[in-house]
Design a protein around this motif. Structure first.
Motif, short mmCIF file in Angstrom:
data_model
loop_
_atom_site.label_atom_id
_atom_site.label_comp_id
_atom_site.label_asym_id
_atom_site.label_seq_id
_atom_site.Cartn_x
_atom_site.Cartn_y
_atom_site.Cartn_z
N PRO A 1 -18.54 24.45 25.81
CA PRO A 1 -18.96 23.97 24.50
C PRO A 1 -18.83 24.67 23.48
O PRO A 1 -18.35 24.43 22.36
N TYR B 1 -23.49 28.05 25.10
CA TYR B 1 -23.00 26.84 26.20
C TYR B 1 -21.77 27.59 26.71
O TYR B 1 -20.68 27.17 26.41
N TRP C 1 -20.03 21.33 30.86
CA TRP C 1 -20.99 20.32 30.90
C TRP C 1 -20.12 19.08 30.94
O TRP C 1 -18.76 18.89 30.57
N TRP D 1 -20.13 15.38 30.02
CA TRP D 1 -19.45 14.62 29.09
C TRP D 1 -18.78 15.39 28.05
O TRP D 1 -17.75 14.82 27.60
N ASP D 2 -18.96 16.81 27.76
CA ASP D 2 -18.25 17.34 27.00
C ASP D 2 -16.92 17.50 27.42
O ASP D 2 -15.98 17.35 26.76
N GLN E 1 -25.04 13.13 33.68
CA GLN E 1 -24.82 13.03 32.31
C GLN E 1 -23.96 11.76 32.13
O GLN E 1 -23.33 11.22 33.00
N GLY F 1 -27.81 13.22 27.51
CA GLY F 1 -26.92 14.00 26.68
C GLY F 1 -27.93 14.02 25.22
O GLY F 1 -27.24 14.82 24.17
N ASP G 1 -30.76 15.18 24.24
CA ASP G 1 -31.97 15.87 24.56
C ASP G 1 -33.14 15.68 24.02
O ASP G 1 -34.18 15.62 24.65
N TYR H 1 -32.83 19.14 16.05
CA TYR H 1 -32.04 18.99 17.17
C TYR H 1 -32.31 17.64 17.60
O TYR H 1 -33.37 17.26 18.08
N TRP H 2 -31.09 16.73 17.66
CA TRP H 2 -31.17 15.35 18.24
C TRP H 2 -32.33 14.29 17.47
O TRP H 2 -32.50 13.34 17.90
N GLU I 1 -21.82 21.80 15.89
CA GLU I 1 -22.40 21.11 17.38
C GLU I 1 -22.79 19.81 16.69
O GLU I 1 -22.68 18.60 17.31
N HIS J 1 -18.04 24.56 17.83
CA HIS J 1 -18.49 23.57 19.14
C HIS J 1 -17.34 22.75 19.30
O HIS J 1 -16.60 21.67 18.42
N TRP K 1 -16.53 19.93 21.37
CA TRP K 1 -16.64 18.38 21.14
C TRP K 1 -16.29 17.75 19.80
O TRP K 1 -15.79 16.50 19.84
C1 GLC Z 1 -26.73 20.06 24.24
C2 GLC Z 1 -26.46 18.44 24.22
C3 GLC Z 1 -25.78 17.94 25.37
C4 GLC Z 1 -24.47 18.47 25.53
C5 GLC Z 1 -24.68 20.13 25.75
C6 GLC Z 1 -23.43 20.95 25.59
O1 GLC Z 1 -27.28 20.33 25.64
O2 GLC Z 1 -27.80 17.94 23.92
O3 GLC Z 1 -25.47 16.43 24.99
O4 GLC Z 1 -23.80 18.10 26.52
O5 GLC Z 1 -25.38 20.47 24.74
O6 GLC Z 1 -22.65 20.60 24.37
#
Ligand code: GLC
Length: 401
Positions: A33, A38, A42, A44-45, A106, A162, A164, A329-330, A373, A388, A390
């Motif tokens: 990521p 990172y 991961w 879903w990334d 995920q 995802g 967090d 964050y989130w 991100e 980042h 994604w």
């Molecule tokens: C953070 C995000 C998560 C993602 C990861 C890598 O943990 O919350 O959704 O997969 O980063 O980008």
């Protein structure tokens, strides 16, 4: 600049970003990521990376999806689970008791990504290579994550969503308006607890730990089951295709009937306490085709309102909520992968103009700030790690994916 030049520039920048974050672990390749924070893979990334790579390098897109299924659990109660993190060079021991993978998953988007790749001329062998692992994965969800048999799978850790540190998880984590640090510590403690319960969703729920049937997660699963049915049909497995279609339909119905009404919500714990903390997650129901026409119109209307449709949409916590934390964050930021899910859902329901507007604002955000991100929904400032991977998903939005 005309759009051909604009997209050519974006394409180049997306490719440079992904190549910068490429990791080669022979014979596998994946995209981290981001540098330093990172380094690992991961789930879903990698799906989002593959969706971008379908426009740039289909062979790399296929590798991204193949590498993500390599550490699927091969035996035991969790046989079939695909880990949310793969540690290709080790390092998972302290958190998970296993060096090479995590023990949770995920959002399941692998079949969706494989289908989108196939539609852009991905390697023909890929579908056959992914099919059995994906069947085992979705069978695992049904077997291990739906203890009450209502067709809605439960998350056992916020990391699985995802999202967090989202305010929607605070109460289920036993937190009340936590600091970022308190929330982080609680997630780490829960990770250690999971092992004590062998990741048994029913036992964790009984003991009062995090157990949430999440609206966006289940909608994503419906879409993935639908894509799996498509894969089965492509491979000539007609009866299996019908089975996966029926599963997709059951999940869509459960989301529409139980998580979109009486109003959008997630359900927590064995007694299914509604989580009503407002968030952008319900809009993802459109991605899975889970809303009826009336529900879809209500979601579309809410999305266009000022609390969510910020100067740079979409705020994941609405702007008028006391928990709105645009730089935390989130807790109210823009996440471009979430925008992509919502954009696809809008298109699915025929809200073409809103989908186009969301794509345009998302691309403008990257042009304004670069590939971060996540972002501040009002100023557009980037946060978190950089560059980042994604956030390259805007290329798929631009090219009409
Ligand atoms: C953070 C995000 C998560 C993602 C990861 C890598 O943990 O919350 O959704 O997969 O980063 O980008």
């Amino acid at each position: 600049m005309d759009s051909a030049d604009r997209w050519a520039g974006l394409r180049q920048r997306a490719l440079a970003l992904l190549q910068q974050n490429l990791v080669v672990v022979p014979p596998h390749r994946y995209t981290r990521p981001a540098p330093s924070v990172y380094e690992h893979q991961w789930l879903w990334d990698s799906c989002f990376h593959a969706i971008v790579y379908r426009w740039l390098d289909p062979a790399m897109a296929a590798d991204e999806l193949l590498s993500v299924v390599q550490h699927q659990v091969a035996a035991g109660p969790d046989e079939g689970m695909i880990p949310h993190m793969t540690y290709w060079r080790g390092g998972g021991e302290a958190l998970w008791g296993i060096a090479e993978r995590s023990v949770i998953t995920q959002p399941p988007l692998i079949a969706v990504a494989a289908r989108l790749l196939a539609e852009r001329g991905g390697p023909p062998a890929l579908l056959g290579q992914l099919y059995e692992p994906l069947c085992a994965y979705h069978a695992w969800f049904d077997r291990r994550r739906d203890p009450d048999g209502d067709d809605l799978v439960a998350l056992i850790h916020p990391w699985e969503s995802g999202w967090d540190a989202a305010p929607r998880w605070d109460a289920a984590m036993g937190l009340d308006r936590p600091s970022d640090e308190a929330s982080r510590v609680a997630r780490k403690e829960l990770a250690a607890t999971l092992r004590r319960y062998a990741c048994d969703a029913a036992a964790l729920a009984e003991a009062g730990f995090f157990h949430v049937e999440a609206i966006d997660y289940n909608a994503i699963r419906a879409a993935d089951l639908e894509a799996l049915a498509w894969l089965a049909a492509e491979l000539g497995h007609a009866a299996e295709s019908a089975h996966w279609s029926a599963r997709a339909q059951a999940v869509r119905r459960a989301v529409g009937g139980r998580l979109l009404q009486p109003g959008p919500r997630d359900l927590a714990g064995p007694d299914e306490t509604p989580i009503t903390a407002p968030s952008a997650a319900p809009f993802v129901a459109l991605f899975g085709g889970c809303a009826d026409a009336e529900q879809a119109d209500a979601l579309h209307a809410a999305l266009g309102g000022a609390p969510f449709w910020t100067p740079y949409p979409i705020a994941t916590t609405p702007r008028d909520d006391p928990d709105f934390g645009p730089d935390r964050y989130w807790r109210g930021n823009v996440w471009l992968n979430v925008n992509w899910l919502i954009m696809r859902g809008l298109r699915r329901y025929g809200y073409a103009q809103t989908a186009a507007a969301l794509a345009e604002r998302s691309i403008a955000l990257v042009e304004h700030a670069g590939f971060w991100e996540y972002y501040h929904p009002i100023s557009g400032q980037g946060y978190g790690s950089f560059p980042h991977s994604w956030s390259a998903i805007v290329l798929d939005m631009a090219l009409g994916g």
